[in-house]
Design a protein around this motif. Structure first.
Motif, PDB file in Angstrom:
ATOM      1  N   VAL A   1      -1.984  -7.409  -2.418  1.00  0.00           N
ATOM      2  CA  VAL A   1      -0.697  -7.296  -1.565  1.00  0.00           C
ATOM      3  C   VAL A   1      -1.401  -6.922  -0.959  1.00  0.00           C
ATOM      4  O   VAL A   1      -0.417  -6.920   0.418  1.00  0.00           O
TER       5      VAL A   1
ATOM      6  N   ILE B   1       0.304  -8.548   2.610  1.00  0.00           N
ATOM      7  CA  ILE B   1       1.094  -8.087   3.861  1.00  0.00           C
ATOM      8  C   ILE B   1      -0.267  -8.677   5.228  1.00  0.00           C
ATOM      9  O   ILE B   1       0.443  -8.438   6.474  1.00  0.00           O
TER      10      ILE B   1
ATOM     11  N   SER C   1       1.643 -10.252   8.258  1.00  0.00           N
ATOM     12  CA  SER C   1       1.694  -9.239   9.955  1.00  0.00           C
ATOM     13  C   SER C   1       1.165 -10.279  10.738  1.00  0.00           C
ATOM     14  O   SER C   1       1.297 -10.088  11.974  1.00  0.00           O
TER      15      SER C   1
ATOM     16  N   MET D   1      -0.364  -1.421   8.221  1.00  0.00           N
ATOM     17  CA  MET D   1       0.541  -1.875   7.492  1.00  0.00           C
ATOM     18  C   MET D   1       0.459  -1.951   5.602  1.00  0.00           C
ATOM     19  O   MET D   1       0.679  -2.089   4.342  1.00  0.00           O
ATOM     20  N   CYS D   2      -1.021  -2.055   5.901  1.00  0.00           N
ATOM     21  CA  CYS D   2      -1.864  -2.878   4.325  1.00  0.00           C
ATOM     22  C   CYS D   2      -2.170  -0.901   3.628  1.00  0.00           C
ATOM     23  O   CYS D   2      -1.567  -1.744   2.487  1.00  0.00           O
TER      24      CYS D   2
ATOM     25  N   TRP E   1      -0.287   0.745   4.322  1.00  0.00           N
ATOM     26  CA  TRP E   1       0.887   2.123   3.724  1.00  0.00           C
ATOM     27  C   TRP E   1       1.891   1.121   2.354  1.00  0.00           C
ATOM     28  O   TRP E   1       2.178   1.465   1.119  1.00  0.00           O
ATOM     29  N   THR E   2       1.771  -0.572   2.277  1.00  0.00           N
ATOM     30  CA  THR E   2       2.206  -0.998   1.093  1.00  0.00           C
ATOM     31  C   THR E   2       1.587  -0.637  -0.178  1.00  0.00           C
ATOM     32  O   THR E   2       2.280   0.099  -1.144  1.00  0.00           O
TER      33      THR E   2
ATOM     34  N   GLY F   1       2.000   3.594  -1.205  1.00  0.00           N
ATOM     35  CA  GLY F   1       3.573   3.142  -1.695  1.00  0.00           C
ATOM     36  C   GLY F   1       3.279   2.629  -2.862  1.00  0.00           C
ATOM     37  O   GLY F   1       4.231   3.348  -3.474  1.00  0.00           O
ATOM     38  N   LEU F   2       3.551   1.383  -3.143  1.00  0.00           N
ATOM     39  CA  LEU F   2       3.500   1.085  -4.018  1.00  0.00           C
ATOM     40  C   LEU F   2       2.737   1.639  -5.096  1.00  0.00           C
ATOM     41  O   LEU F   2       3.087   2.071  -6.027  1.00  0.00           O
TER      42      LEU F   2
ATOM     43  N   SER G   1       6.393   5.571   2.355  1.00  0.00           N
ATOM     44  CA  SER G   1       5.334   4.550   2.857  1.00  0.00           C
ATOM     45  C   SER G   1       5.708   3.476   3.608  1.00  0.00           C
ATOM     46  O   SER G   1       5.116   2.951   3.894  1.00  0.00           O
ATOM     47  N   LEU G   2       7.120   3.201   1.740  1.00  0.00           N
ATOM     48  CA  LEU G   2       7.536   1.777   1.948  1.00  0.00           C
ATOM     49  C   LEU G   2       7.842   1.130   3.544  1.00  0.00           C
ATOM     50  O   LEU G   2       7.274   0.362   4.840  1.00  0.00           O
TER      51      LEU G   2
ATOM     52  N   THR H   1       5.811   0.939   6.529  1.00  0.00           N
ATOM     53  CA  THR H   1       4.702  -0.366   6.622  1.00  0.00           C
ATOM     54  C   THR H   1       6.272  -1.084   7.643  1.00  0.00           C
ATOM     55  O   THR H   1       5.696  -1.580   8.410  1.00  0.00           O
TER      56      THR H   1
END
Lengths: 239, 239
Positions: free
Chosen positions: B36, B40, B44, B80-81, B83-84, B87-88, B148-149, B152
């Motif tokens: 993941v 990202i 990005s 971004m990494c 938060w992804t 979030g997951l 969280s997603l 991102t």
């Protein structure tokens, strides 16, 4: 000594009943809150003081943005009242609770112990010292209380951290209330001495800390987004 | 069936032991997180895609601010990494836990149940369904996960709500972790099967959700204050 709380099998050794009546307890809280709110409302609006030399230095520091003397808007004055009221409630009332595990044994009629003996009729987890409730109240008293007073000051001085601070405290209040209600619900919502105490103390009294922080959070969110939109426009112009 | 958790008198009827080994469980989590984060990070950063007509429309919408095509900074790509990933984790792992009261009875070797059977060795309150833990995990899964997603996405698009959103989620994570640790401490910190599990799962694994949200909160606080200082300067110039 049998206690008035639910569930009936809750064991509270050496419990001492309330010595003040419900109306006395509420009247003291209501009156002192009224005095605090009135004082903050009046002081934040009294700009004629600024013409009196004696008050100039103190007031310039306390309630004016350095270099200017803008009037504080009515909404901001209400918010100053709210933050002072909620801050003192967090520090004095909830602070006492968080660090007084044996308030229900208090014999002297000490007002703060009386408040929590009374409130426990709406939620006996206070008397039973439920760890979730104590954790939330501890965080509220130690962090949110002093920060609420700082918010009053930040609004008065027009500090750049005013909105993010108000947002942070409001979010903390909402998170705490969420944990508070969810844990009670999961355990069967069985902690009120009667329907009257359930609605009056558990539902209605707490609802202020749901509705007001929600409104403040939304307002701060919007203000902060606008500030970044303005910053974005400025940058685009520079390009 | 005897369980491996502490305290020993914890009653878990119909408990079924782990069928996957600790290394398998950790490897699956580690590898999928790595995939993941790598995806990202690469997406990005892949700006050359924008020169390929097929990707123009999709990418313009997904990762560029309308009207400009600024490169995303390395720090923002790391965020971004994060938060992804977080979030997951909130949605899949913690979401499963919050809504699966009987995961410890799971016989099929279902991966998510295996994770929580394993983690419960560091904190048996998960298997025991402690209401404080479930409330915090529920709030985390339902609110903080999807938000969280969104964070991102907000960073990629340079949205004006990007900082306040990141601040709100980080503060929620910190509040949740505070309630989580304080309640365990108040109950005597007796929920780990051994010192190894205590430090590996309860202390070290959770420390990421203390350190990273703290750093993000501080950064967002500063960014928001700067935006208001800029706004203030602009207003003063207008005067």
């Amino acid at each position: 000594m049998a206690h008035p709380y639910m569930p009936r099998d809750l064991n509270l050794l050496d419990y001492v009943p309330n010595s003040l009546s419900q109306s006395t307890i509420l009247a003291v809280f209501g009156l002192s809150s009224f005095v605090v709110v009135s004082l903050i409302w009046l002081i934040s609006g009294l700009y004629f003081f600024l013409s009196l030399p004696l008050f100039v230095i103190l007031f310039k520091w306390l309630i004016s943005v350095p270099g200017r003397c803008a009037k504080i808007s009515k909404l901001d004055r209400w918010l100053m009242c709210w933050w002072t009221f909620t801050g003192l409630t967090h520090i004095i009332l909830e602070g006492y609770f968080a660090f007084s595990p044996e308030f229900y044994k208090e014999k002297t009629g000490f007002y703060l112990a009386e408040v929590w003996k009374e409130y426990s009729k709406g939620d006996s987890r206070y008397a039973a010292r439920d760890v979730g409730v104590v954790a939330v109240e501890g965080i509220t008293a130690v962090f949110e209380g002093p920060l609420s007073l700082l918010a009053t000051f930040a609004i008065a001085k027009g500090k750049s951290y005013s909105y993010i601070l108000q947002f942070a405290i409001s979010l903390g209040q909402l998170y705490g209330t969420a944990v508070y209600f969810i844990t009670a619900y999961m355990e069967g919502d069985k902690f009120a001495a009667s329907a009257y105490y359930y609605y009056a103390y558990y539902v209605i009294a707490n609802s202020f800390w749901v509705v007001i922080p929600t409104l403040i959070s939304i307002r701060c969110w919007k203000k902060i987004c606008s500030a970044f939109q303005l910053q974005g426009q400025k940058k685009n112009k520079v390009r």
